[in-house]
Design an enzyme around this catalytic site. Sequence first.
Site, short mmCIF file in Angstrom:
data_model
loop_
_atom_site.label_atom_id
_atom_site.label_comp_id
_atom_site.label_asym_id
_atom_site.label_seq_id
_atom_site.Cartn_x
_atom_site.Cartn_y
_atom_site.Cartn_z
N LYS A 8 50.54 -7.60 1.30
CA LYS A 8 50.98 -8.17 0.02
C LYS A 8 49.77 -8.13 -0.92
O LYS A 8 48.89 -9.00 -0.89
CB LYS A 8 51.43 -9.62 0.25
N GLU A 29 38.60 -14.64 3.61
CA GLU A 29 37.49 -14.11 2.82
C GLU A 29 37.67 -14.69 1.42
O GLU A 29 38.54 -14.24 0.66
CB GLU A 29 37.57 -12.58 2.74
N CYS A 88 33.33 -10.86 -5.36
CA CYS A 88 33.22 -12.14 -4.66
C CYS A 88 31.77 -12.46 -4.32
O CYS A 88 31.35 -13.60 -4.38
CB CYS A 88 34.04 -12.10 -3.38
N GLU A 114 32.60 -20.58 -9.43
CA GLU A 114 32.72 -19.13 -9.49
C GLU A 114 33.35 -18.74 -10.84
O GLU A 114 34.39 -19.29 -11.22
CB GLU A 114 33.61 -18.64 -8.35
P1 NAD Z 1 44.04 -15.43 -5.63
O1 NAD Z 1 43.70 -16.45 -4.61
O2 NAD Z 1 44.61 -15.87 -6.91
O3 NAD Z 1 45.09 -14.38 -5.04
C1 NAD Z 1 44.83 -13.62 -3.87
C2 NAD Z 1 46.14 -13.20 -3.26
O4 NAD Z 1 46.84 -14.35 -2.80
C3 NAD Z 1 47.09 -12.49 -4.21
O5 NAD Z 1 47.73 -11.45 -3.53
C4 NAD Z 1 48.08 -13.58 -4.58
O6 NAD Z 1 49.33 -13.11 -4.97
C5 NAD Z 1 48.17 -14.33 -3.27
N1 NAD Z 1 48.64 -15.71 -3.36
C6 NAD Z 1 48.60 -16.55 -4.42
N2 NAD Z 1 49.12 -17.75 -4.09
C7 NAD Z 1 49.47 -17.67 -2.78
C8 NAD Z 1 50.01 -18.60 -1.85
N3 NAD Z 1 50.30 -19.85 -2.19
N4 NAD Z 1 50.22 -18.18 -0.58
C9 NAD Z 1 49.90 -16.92 -0.20
N5 NAD Z 1 49.39 -16.01 -1.04
C10 NAD Z 1 49.16 -16.38 -2.32
O7 NAD Z 1 42.72 -14.56 -5.83
P2 NAD Z 1 42.49 -13.41 -6.89
O8 NAD Z 1 42.37 -14.06 -8.23
O9 NAD Z 1 43.47 -12.33 -6.68
O10 NAD Z 1 41.08 -12.84 -6.44
C11 NAD Z 1 39.87 -13.38 -6.85
C12 NAD Z 1 39.28 -14.24 -5.76
O11 NAD Z 1 39.15 -13.47 -4.56
C13 NAD Z 1 37.88 -14.70 -6.10
O12 NAD Z 1 37.73 -16.06 -5.76
C14 NAD Z 1 36.99 -13.82 -5.20
O13 NAD Z 1 35.75 -14.37 -4.90
C15 NAD Z 1 37.86 -13.66 -4.01
N6 NAD Z 1 37.46 -12.46 -3.24
C16 NAD Z 1 36.80 -12.65 -2.06
C17 NAD Z 1 36.35 -11.54 -1.33
C18 NAD Z 1 35.58 -11.71 -0.04
O14 NAD Z 1 35.36 -10.72 0.64
N7 NAD Z 1 35.16 -12.91 0.32
C19 NAD Z 1 36.62 -10.24 -1.81
C20 NAD Z 1 37.30 -10.10 -3.01
C21 NAD Z 1 37.72 -11.22 -3.72
#
Ligand code: NAD
Length: 502
Positions: free
Chosen positions: A185, A260, A294, A392
């Site tokens: 997803k 992550e 991230c 962040e």
């Molecule tokens: P997000 O948490 O908004 O969304 C991530 C994913 O989760 C999306 O696919 C979203 O549709 C899904 N999602 C949203 N609500 C959900 C729920 N209640 N249950 C299950 N899935 C749900 O994050 P984002 O804005 O897409 O990405 C940015 C974040 O990701 C930043 O905080 C960044 O640091 C982090 N990130 C971490 C890494 C790592 O390796 N640690 C890598 C890339 C990004």
Amino acid sequence: MAFKIPIRQLFIDGEWRAPIKGNRFPVINPATEETIGEIPSATVEDVEVAVKAARTAFTRNRGKYWARTSGAFRAKYLRAIAAKVTERKSELAELEVLDCGKPLDEAAWDMDDVAGCFEYYAGLAEALDSKQRAPVSLPMEAFKSHVLKEPIGVVGLITPWNYPLLMATWKVAPALAAGCTAILKPSELSSVTCLELASICKEVGLPPGVLNVITGLGREAGAPLAAHPDVDKVAFTGSTATGRSVMTAAAQVIKPVSLELGGKSPIIVFEDVDIDKAVEWTMFGCFWTNGQICSATSRLLVQESIAKEFIEKLVNWTKNIKICDPLEKDCRLGPVVSEGQYKKIFGLISAAKDEGATVLCGGKHPEHLKKGYYIEPTVLSVNPSMRIWKEEVFGPVLCFTTFKTEDEAIDLANDTEYGLGGAVLSKDADLCQRVTESLQAGIIWVNCSQPCFCQAPWGGNKRSGFGRELGEWGLENYMIVKQVTEYVSNDPWGWYPSPSRL
Ligand code: NAD
């Protein structure tokens, strides 16, 4: 005329399927704000069908179908996917740019990494064939014991928007290599290349149901996937807040998760550095991928004695970063991914100014670009008590402060709820080692920031999550061990206490 992306459906059981409720949502190019296509929006009903397809592929004919194939068999598909990604590299890179706004050179680099990651896990899948049965030494001769390493089952893979295809690959490649079947997803903000990955899987003849790709909103598709009782494990990359919801959902049915999550990583610059090189790494560490990494080293700590010279150079060079349409040649900074992120980042900059932060450069929309979610690369001089030092931003915003001593630098660096990455820059190897050992983070860069290799483990501590992706650790994420113990003595009383003597 605006560029149009391929029209796709959900990819379930090896077929393109329209979402059951028929919903779709627009894809917006962040560089132009134009709608360039539509993406299917899955709901709980589609999740149900996708999980069934993945389960059937895992256990077809009551055996364990994909799970029982040899690593060498699975590796052939992974290599075929890698070859197709390479063949379609420029098209995929362009789609990535249009969908999420990263500069074209960077997207092309991502595609090389995607292909490299599939190749790498193909190699690990092949190696699994000789490692699946490992003996355990026991203190009693009457028994022999070994462990079987098995795929964990049907896995839900939920990914973010900053490296759309690469983050998906970090999960899909090891999951399939291990013998799991998966439902991916991707983020609703950037799903286009993940649907192209589905088209590649179809093209190379990946057996139906082994990888399913459902696009949709987090609450409508991600949440039911995380909570589904027939999904054996959830691997999540995204924000700390969503990670908490995913973990809560998984806890209801007691399933493992790997998380992550976000970060606010420090970069510590000591006075003995080569200033030009250190400025380069500092800029790369924060502004690469438009600052949406991230592990971005977005908290800059510079030793007081060189701070003036360092910051003058950093600010001058940052002002010269080329900001333009990310498809243009030599673009170094494109737009952030969405209007929502654009507004959120300006909100954080504005709050920082209210708290007394000084804008050394940037902090506004570039004047020469009328449309698009562009933000000038921004350097703020801050006090570590400010919100912007702790939260962040996930955009091109670098916060800077100074330190006097090594101990002070370490304390400032560790004073965060996150623990993803950190960088230390100095010519003194002993000092670098001391700082490395003291930093509370999963990834430390010495005299650099951000290089990432699929052979080395990736992941964070504290609120940045747990579990490690990439390398052999990434494969272990999708495997489970089963203990097998056999009675091998001819003597019925060969062990004590015998049940009949109890
Ligand atoms: P997000 O948490 O908004 O969304 C991530 C994913 O989760 C999306 O696919 C979203 O549709 C899904 N999602 C949203 N609500 C959900 C729920 N209640 N249950 C299950 N899935 C749900 O994050 P984002 O804005 O897409 O990405 C940015 C974040 O990701 C930043 O905080 C960044 O640091 C982090 N990130 C971490 C890494 C790592 O390796 N640690 C890598 C890339 C990004």
